[in-house]
Design a protein around this motif. Structure first.
Motif, PDB file in Angstrom:
ATOM      1  N   LYS A   1       8.845   4.000  69.698  1.00 50.87           N
ATOM      2  CA  LYS A   1       7.585   3.330  70.042  1.00 50.87           C
ATOM      3  C   LYS A   1       7.218   2.279  69.004  1.00 50.87           C
ATOM      4  O   LYS A   1       6.752   1.182  69.339  1.00 50.87           O
ATOM      5  CB  LYS A   1       6.451   4.345  70.159  1.00 50.87           C
ATOM      6  N   HIS A   2       7.437   2.610  67.741  1.00 50.51           N
ATOM      7  CA  HIS A   2       7.145   1.643  66.678  1.00 50.51           C
ATOM      8  C   HIS A   2       7.979   0.379  66.865  1.00 50.51           C
ATOM      9  O   HIS A   2       7.463  -0.744  66.741  1.00 50.51           O
ATOM     10  CB  HIS A   2       7.427   2.273  65.317  1.00 50.51           C
ATOM     11  N   GLU A   3       9.257   0.556  67.172  1.00 52.88           N
ATOM     12  CA  GLU A   3      10.119  -0.604  67.384  1.00 52.88           C
ATOM     13  C   GLU A   3       9.685  -1.394  68.612  1.00 52.88           C
ATOM     14  O   GLU A   3       9.671  -2.631  68.599  1.00 52.88           O
ATOM     15  CB  GLU A   3      11.568  -0.152  67.536  1.00 52.88           C
ATOM     16  N   LYS A   4       9.309  -0.699  69.672  1.00 56.58           N
ATOM     17  CA  LYS A   4       8.857  -1.369  70.891  1.00 56.58           C
ATOM     18  C   LYS A   4       7.571  -2.138  70.641  1.00 56.58           C
ATOM     19  O   LYS A   4       7.412  -3.272  71.108  1.00 56.58           O
ATOM     20  CB  LYS A   4       8.663  -0.330  71.997  1.00 56.58           C
ATOM     21  N   ASP A   5       6.646  -1.532  69.893  1.00 62.47           N
ATOM     22  CA  ASP A   5       5.392  -2.211  69.571  1.00 62.47           C
ATOM     23  C   ASP A   5       5.655  -3.459  68.745  1.00 62.47           C
ATOM     24  O   ASP A   5       5.015  -4.500  68.943  1.00 62.47           O
ATOM     25  CB  ASP A   5       4.449  -1.272  68.815  1.00 62.47           C
ATOM     26  N   TRP A   6       6.607  -3.351  67.821  1.00 64.39           N
ATOM     27  CA  TRP A   6       6.952  -4.509  66.987  1.00 64.39           C
ATOM     28  C   TRP A   6       7.496  -5.645  67.839  1.00 64.39           C
ATOM     29  O   TRP A   6       7.125  -6.811  67.665  1.00 64.39           O
ATOM     30  CB  TRP A   6       7.977  -4.100  65.937  1.00 64.39           C
ATOM     31  N   HIS A   7       8.367  -5.316  68.771  1.00 64.81           N
ATOM     32  CA  HIS A   7       8.929  -6.330  69.653  1.00 64.81           C
ATOM     33  C   HIS A   7       7.844  -6.949  70.543  1.00 64.81           C
ATOM     34  O   HIS A   7       7.850  -8.168  70.779  1.00 64.81           O
ATOM     35  CB  HIS A   7      10.038  -5.734  70.526  1.00 64.81           C
ATOM     36  N   LYS A   8       6.909  -6.136  71.014  1.00 59.28           N
ATOM     37  CA  LYS A   8       5.832  -6.661  71.843  1.00 59.28           C
ATOM     38  C   LYS A   8       4.959  -7.628  71.057  1.00 59.28           C
ATOM     39  O   LYS A   8       4.577  -8.693  71.550  1.00 59.28           O
ATOM     40  CB  LYS A   8       4.974  -5.515  72.390  1.00 59.28           C
ATOM     41  N   GLU A   9       4.642  -7.266  69.816  1.00 54.24           N
ATOM     42  CA  GLU A   9       3.829  -8.142  68.981  1.00 54.24           C
ATOM     43  C   GLU A   9       4.565  -9.445  68.683  1.00 54.24           C
ATOM     44  O   GLU A   9       3.974 -10.528  68.709  1.00 54.24           O
ATOM     45  CB  GLU A   9       3.467  -7.431  67.678  1.00 54.24           C
ATOM     46  N   ARG A  10       5.863  -9.320  68.406  1.00 52.52           N
ATOM     47  CA  ARG A  10       6.648 -10.529  68.133  1.00 52.52           C
ATOM     48  C   ARG A  10       6.728 -11.411  69.372  1.00 52.52           C
ATOM     49  O   ARG A  10       6.561 -12.634  69.285  1.00 52.52           O
ATOM     50  CB  ARG A  10       8.061 -10.150  67.691  1.00 52.52           C
ATOM     51  N   ASP A  11       6.960 -10.793  70.545  1.00 48.41           N
ATOM     52  CA  ASP A  11       7.038 -11.561  71.791  1.00 48.41           C
ATOM     53  C   ASP A  11       5.715 -12.249  72.093  1.00 48.41           C
ATOM     54  O   ASP A  11       5.699 -13.400  72.554  1.00 48.41           O
ATOM     55  CB  ASP A  11       7.428 -10.651  72.956  1.00 48.41           C
ATOM     56  N   GLN A  12       4.601 -11.545  71.827  1.00 49.84           N
ATOM     57  CA  GLN A  12       3.299 -12.151  72.057  1.00 49.84           C
ATOM     58  C   GLN A  12       3.085 -13.333  71.121  1.00 49.84           C
ATOM     59  O   GLN A  12       2.542 -14.376  71.526  1.00 49.84           O
ATOM     60  CB  GLN A  12       2.186 -11.117  71.858  1.00 49.84           C
ATOM     61  N   HIS A  13       3.529 -13.176  69.876  1.00 52.47           N
ATOM     62  CA  HIS A  13       3.417 -14.264  68.898  1.00 52.47           C
ATOM     63  C   HIS A  13       4.238 -15.469  69.357  1.00 52.47           C
ATOM     64  O   HIS A  13       3.782 -16.620  69.273  1.00 52.47           O
ATOM     65  CB  HIS A  13       3.894 -13.778  67.535  1.00 52.47           C
ATOM     66  N   ILE A  14       5.439 -15.209  69.867  1.00 50.73           N
ATOM     67  CA  ILE A  14       6.286 -16.292  70.359  1.00 50.73           C
ATOM     68  C   ILE A  14       5.640 -16.973  71.549  1.00 50.73           C
ATOM     69  O   ILE A  14       5.631 -18.207  71.656  1.00 50.73           O
ATOM     70  CB  ILE A  14       7.689 -15.757  70.722  1.00 50.73           C
ATOM     71  N   GLN A  15       5.082 -16.173  72.480  1.00 51.35           N
ATOM     72  CA  GLN A  15       4.424 -16.751  73.643  1.00 51.35           C
ATOM     73  C   GLN A  15       3.240 -17.623  73.241  1.00 51.35           C
ATOM     74  O   GLN A  15       3.019 -18.697  73.820  1.00 51.35           O
ATOM     75  CB  GLN A  15       3.955 -15.636  74.596  1.00 51.35           C
TER      76      GLN A  15
END
Length: 389
Positions: free
Chosen positions: A133-147
């Protein structure tokens, strides 16, 4: 870590809660049914979910066999909630039926443990679920930052596009529908004095960040190039030289762009142009005749040097000229000639864009087509006016 334990058996709740407390997991909430779990999560009440978003659980330990609604059905319901679906669910079950366990995993459970609870196994599976979950949350935050950055880049990209011009003998405007957040089409026009205008439309190979960055580079040198060199052949050759300065080591993809650049002289009723591998521009005169501004040289960026010869023609009376990218043609089924004839029929209805159905047909997706390419159209209206000596 906030953990929600759901079990209709009070003894099981006590056992799991005590195991977790001894492992220093103290933020624990217990529920005795799926309904009580949904109440805690605010499921079915969007405002409640949003209010509790900052306190969303990091993990749910969910009993598989419960009255009224079992864990599998509850899991399926959670997966339908956009806010809650990312909470990992570990099924706790006394059922050894492999089909049931497979059904639970298919319903969205991340893992399972069997009763009687084995402390070592339970903690290992919890640690794994939380780590994922921690890794998934990190990827979601990074993807949101990229978007967020892509949206900002898109705003910057659109800001460099030229705005309409309305003069007595010359009007120009564009319609643009990118297929992605960032696009590879670019149009620009510049007054050159004495009734002359330099106009360019280009289509960068590919889509996405790399193509848009190349477009932004070209945009940064366009005005200086057009106003300095003016003549179509010299402008295209200079753009080719500047583009080839972007040499990238070990580049696997050969980037290039097609372009059509022209100089419209409204005083002497003359048009000079170079077409660098671009779809033919279309000139419509006052007699209903159509002139195709076809390819005269290679696309820009394919070779270190290109020979670009300009073509010229004169016009009389009211007329209009249309430039477009191939995304407009690809909105029509059939081979290139069929596509081009359809486009010509849509564009010849009048000398002004508002006199046609072009926007409705090509930019409101009435024609069924996958939007896998940018759609861009530049419309130039030429009016007789009065020559100024």
């Amino acid at each position: 870590m906030n953990i929600l334990i759901v079990d209709d058996n009070p003894t099981n709740l006590i056992i799991i809660r005590e195991i977790l407390k001894r492992e220093q997991y103290t933020d624990l909430v217990t529920a005795t049914s799926a309904k009580e779990m949904f109440d805690y999560l605010g499921h079915g009440e969007p405002d409640a979910v949003l209010r509790s978003k900052s306190n969303t659980f990091d993990l749910i330990l969910l009993d598989m066999m419960m009255p009224e609604m079992d864990g599998i059905e509850a899991c399926r319901i959670l997966q339908q909630n956009e806010v809650l679906r990312d909470i990992p669910i570990i099924m706790v079950t006394a059922v050894g039926d492999s089909k049931k366990l497979a059904e639970a995993l298919d319903a969205g459970a991340a893992d399972y443990v069997t009763k009687p609870i084995n402390k070592v196994e339970l903690m290992a599976r919890i640690r794994l679920a939380l780590r994922l979950k921690h890794e998934k949350d990190w990827h979601k935050e990074r993807d949101q930052h990229i978007q967020d950055e892509l949206k900002l880049a898109s705003l910057v990209q659109h800001a460099v596009l030229s705005t309409p011009i309305t003069d007595q003998q010359f009007q120009i405007e564009a319609r643009y529908k990118p297929s992605f957040e960032l696009a590879g089409d670019l149009y620009a026009w510049y007054p050159l004095g004495e009734g002359r205008y330099g106009i360019i439309l280009l289509d960068m190979m590919g889509h996405g960040i790399s193509s848009s960055l190349f477009c932004m580079f070209i945009a940064s040198v366009l005005k200086d190039t057009v106003t300095t060199y003016v003549e179509p052949e010299k402008v295209i050759q200079e753009l080719n030289r500047r583009f080839n300065q972007l040499h990238i080591e070990n580049q696997l993809v050969q980037y290039y762009f097609t372009a059509i650049y022209l100089v419209v002289d409204t005083k002497y009723k003359k048009i000079d142009y170079v077409n660098a591998g671009h779809p033919p521009g279309l000139f419509f005169d006052d007699q209903g005749e159509v002139t195709r501004l076809t390819t005269t040289t290679f696309p820009v960026g394919l070779f270190d040097r290109i020979d670009a010869e300009s073509n010229s023609f004169h016009y009389e009376g009211d007329a209009h000229l249309v430039l477009y990218t191939d995304g407009l043609l690809e909105a029509v089924e059939g081979d290139q000639e069929v596509q081009l004839e359809f486009l010509i029929n849509q564009l010849k209805q009048g000398h002004h864009l508002h006199q046609t159905d072009v926007e409705q047909v090509f930019f409101e997706d009435i024609i069924p087509a996958d939007r896998d390419d940018d759609k861009c159209l530049v419309w130039i209206s030429l009016q007789e006016g009065t020559d100024s000596e």
